[in-house]
Write an enzyme that holds these catalytic residues in place. Structure first.
Site, PDB file in Angstrom:
ATOM      1  N   HIS A 199      -6.849   0.351   6.778  1.00 46.42           N
ATOM      2  CA  HIS A 199      -6.488  -1.044   7.045  1.00 46.42           C
ATOM      3  C   HIS A 199      -6.516  -1.378   8.528  1.00 46.42           C
ATOM      4  O   HIS A 199      -6.864  -2.489   8.907  1.00 46.42           O
ATOM      5  CB  HIS A 199      -5.131  -1.372   6.421  1.00 46.42           C
ATOM      6  CG  HIS A 199      -5.193  -1.453   4.923  1.00 46.42           C
ATOM      7  ND1 HIS A 199      -5.923  -2.411   4.275  1.00 46.42           N
ATOM      8  CD2 HIS A 199      -4.654  -0.666   3.957  1.00 46.42           C
ATOM      9  CE1 HIS A 199      -5.821  -2.220   2.965  1.00 46.42           C
ATOM     10  NE2 HIS A 199      -5.061  -1.167   2.747  1.00 46.42           N
ATOM     11  N   SER A 235       0.808  -1.219   0.000  1.00 44.75           N
ATOM     12  CA  SER A 235       0.000   0.000   0.000  1.00 44.75           C
ATOM     13  C   SER A 235       0.840   1.266   0.000  1.00 44.75           C
ATOM     14  O   SER A 235       1.931   1.299   0.573  1.00 44.75           O
ATOM     15  CB  SER A 235      -0.882   0.037   1.265  1.00 44.75           C
ATOM     16  OG  SER A 235      -1.602  -1.143   1.414  1.00 44.75           O
TER      17      SER A 235
END
Lengths: 532, 532
Positions: B460, B343
């Site tokens: 997340h 990410s």
């Protein structure tokens, strides 16, 4: 369907009329209770110990108060399994705990109300001159308003929301509501009624037509789904495999609404026959063979609509289903121009018999024999028979049924064992005029809170249908004779009128009916609007 | 896919990064506005006449106040078509009309509050001794409570509900909300914010995971759907057909959430690479070929997650998607044991550069050159560089960037045109230690209202992931360097910890991170909990 599927289907124990049906013949609350509660309670033959109850109560509490954790799924499973294991009385206790101990935090509501009343609401003028500070005050106002709205949601909302997103949860909620309805039919408990009303609102939202899938049910569908059709069809029970196969075969259609969260079982389904003319008897639909060529059909006849979920009672899925099926059939078969039903009149005989009984009693009490000619005497007394009808009944009933008045004789005839009157050609001839006339009166004029007293009539009228025709001896089955005196009615749906008719029925209680039907009640036409 | 589908796909104009993305790299409110508002506004090049506005306003009023009629569908169509034809300013006016003139009937609310406060609420004791009369009083209480709850729902709820059940309506509501968010990003209007908050609640209910279908997107899907994937993939734009085909081919997976009411377009989709190890750079994922044999993979790497509906901002569909994809992949490929992401850290450089700038300014203002050794002098001043890092930077930057302190030099290096520092092996070597260390600090310690400052990290972590590793020069694209200094992070999902981690992050802001990552910030470990 493959061989295995078929053999499974063969083993279905055809349940006689045990499931809930809606609409063409909606269940009364009482019928609903019996079927629902029984079928679930016998999962737990013996009654529960106090410990079992407390365990389910504890898992319910966890399911509500626990924050999101992996355990939540397990807790919800525990709760629903535990719930199903409870007997009637303990389910009742648990539901009362839920309704009373998990409703609102009313202290918080009162505090928020105090806050709310102390704030300046937005007004058109302020909005014009609003600067930054003003927007800040408004924000505080809207925030308090939102907080108050949220605080007015009962705590059990959490349980409903969580179950809705939990696999199998929506179905469980529907069972839960079926139990609630069954309890409320026995006793009126305000807190439980409030819970039911809240749950119903939630279910309506989750089951919006946008979330439902229209599926044509055919012989190629899995046996597990067809099994449901057999089990839940309750208007005209499916008697054997051949019967089922014909209802899905040439000249017939079956459509259901499926919800993604309740797989393999339609929430509601409708059976359609493609015919040359609007059928006058159910025999034509169920037993006539061979069916006509589909290309020769001009009429789609809805002869059965059944709901599979007693817990969804009061949530009108039928209206949307009928509209979508009409649109679909119209598109696929443009030669079909008439959309009609052949429906029972489940409330007719109950209404008629109680009317006959009470009027006969009144007549007897006041000895109306002399004054019956002019129909006055008591404000409550009314001879619901025409003079020539009364005469015909008195003349032809000698030796079969006794009575002082036509009404009393008629009552005795209609309640004779095994519906004897239907075996006499003469009695059929004599009873037809008053029964047809009074049936039309019942359908067109008897109302409750401005709506048709008959539940099936109310269902179709609120969906935007019109009453087209009543049919003599259209259903000679025991149920047909008991509920409707054998009479059935055709409602007609015209897409171009559906919304207009639904609207005028909804707002003014106006019942659209054919001239033929209205002719039966001509003399009373003037006071058509009266309600009781 | 057939030839026609392919040829349509070939004609897709690949939009460079114009759509909204979520999650792995969520858009800021501002980015969102630009893309959304622009793309819609240019449907109406010229501005609207007053008459056009009034027509849409009238159809909006009909859509809300009209009772159910056949015309309603037409009215809703008119309204949405009319709305799309309005320019920015008129949409804004219309939305304000909706927010202000169709909110609550506050007179009614105040009356109901008065009624409500006058009634006796149910109490445990009363419930015991309740007779019929008591239940009657309680019923009245619950009824008033329900009426008050209903009265607190704004009138525009009707419009939202009706659009939700109208074909295409859910999608329209999502566009409407995108416009609202774009207006709110420019100016804070309390009434519109209240409307947005209400609409968001509604959308969350309608888009509950129970109503969504998980679909694996493959090369066999219709071109019209694949086209959407190309258009909306915004984390790592799809550059050509080959690129798209590889992302759906061997060693890759793509899953989307579809809603029955928004057909042919996933609301959110995730791209997965099956790898031997958790990838350290995006190049490995996007460009390495050939892919490994799927049976040799041990890791499923989520390398892109994109939302297609800016109007659903703030509704976390990603969490459910990730959980379901993990479960699915685990079931189909038991040899896959690691579920991780690669990410971006979109907030890192913005935070670092502003930190460097403000600290350099402080240093200059107070001439901290002497006291910089002990780091005191001003309470606000903090040398975010370690002494050896500062020395290395000062030593190696001669002739490239000037500055009085290490921080000032670093600022100048990082903001040099074309990211020149990334072309010098020596500078890369020198900058790596402070950038990696500060990146770890940013991820682990910089918070806002108790949550990770970085939006992707927050996404997340709230989904229950842990931070595993940061990777140097993992994304050398312009965007990667600009946002994250080229660094990328691996988040790891372990099904058995997801809910526990999500919970402790949610309630205590606790960030679970690997020992490796925590080592970077050792000295500050003690005040890890501090927030700003």
């Amino acid at each position: 369907m493959n061989k295995k599927g078929l053999s499974i289907l063969m083993r279905i124990r055809m349940r006689p009329n045990s499931a809930a049906k809606l609409s063409l013949s909606p269940l009364t609350q009482n019928e609903l209770n019996q079927t629902q509660m029984n079928s679930q309670v016998n999962q737990s033959a013996s009654s529960n110990t106090e410990r079992e109850f407390e365990l389910v109560r504890a898992s319910m509490n966890s399911a509500i108060s626990m924050n999101k954790t992996e355990v939540l799924d397990a807790v919800l499973n525990d709760f629903s399994a535990g719930y199903f294991n409870l007997d009637h009385e303990n389910r009742r206790r648990l539901l009362l705990v839920l309704a009373k101990e998990y409703d609102l935090n009313r202290t918080q509501v009162r505090e928020l109300i105090k806050q709310y009343l102390g704030l300046e609401p937005p007004s058109g003028e302020n909005a014009q001159s609003s600067g930054l500070e003003e927007e800040g005050l408004l924000s505080a106002f809207y925030r308090t308003e939102r907080n108050l709205r949220h605080a007015l949601n009962p705590v059990y909302e959490v349980l409903f929301e969580r179950l809705n997103t939990h696999p199998g949860g929506l179905k469980f909620l529907s069972s839960l509501r079926a139990d609630i309805l069954s309890i409320l039919a026995e006793e009126n408990i305000a807190s439980l009624r409030a819970l039911d009303s809240y749950l119903k609102e939630k279910l309506s939202t989750w089951l919006s037509p946008a979330a439902l899938e229209l599926h044509q049910i055919t012989w190629d569908d899995p046996a597990s789904l067809l099994e449901k059709i057999v089990a839940y069809e309750a208007v005209h029970p499916i008697s054997n495999l051949l019967d089922l196969k014909r209802r899905l075969g040439v000249g017939r259609r079956c459509f259901g609404y499926l919800h993604p969260a309740i797989s393999g079982e339609p929430l509601i389904f409708i059976e359609v026959a493609l015919l040359k003319n609007v059928a006058q008897t159910i025999q034509e639909v169920l037993w006539d063979d061979p069916p006509i060529l589909e290309c020769e059909a001009t009429c789609a006849l809805f002869y059965s609509i059944s709901s599979t979920q007693p817990g969804l009672s009061g949530i009108n899925l039928g209206k949307f289903l009928i509209k979508r099926v009409i649109t679909l059939v119209k598109r696929d078969m443009p030669h079909i121009t008439t959309f009609a039903t052949l429906s029972p009149i489940p409330g007719f005989m109950q209404w008629l018999l109680s009317k006959l009984a009470s009027q006969s009693n009144l007549a007897e009490a006041e000895d109306m024999s002399q004054s019956s000619a002019n129909g006055s005497g008591s404000t409550f007394w009314e001879n619901i028979l025409e003079p020539e009808e009364e005469k015909a009944i008195m003349d032809s009933s000698a030796g079969i049924a006794a009575g002082k008045s036509g009404m009393e004789v008629m009552l005795n005839l209609l309640t004779s064992t095994n519906y004897e009157w239907t075996n006499s050609a003469e009695l059929l001839l004599v009873l037809k005029p008053p029964l047809m006339r009074l049936c039309a009166r019942f359908l067109l004029q008897e109302k409750k809170r401005g709506k048709a007293l008959d539940s099936v009539a109310n269902f179709h009228l609120q969906n935007g249908a019109m009453m087209e025709r009543i049919n003599w001896m259209a259903d000679r089955s025991e149920k047909g004779l008991r509920q409707s005196g054998g009479i059935m009615v055709n409602y007609v749906y015209r897409l171009e009128n559906i919304e207009e008719y639904a609207q005028s029925y909804f707002s003014k209680g106006h019942i659209h009916a054919s001239a033929d039907l209205r002719r039966y009640v001509k003399p009373l036409e003037e006071h058509e609007e009266r309600t009781d």
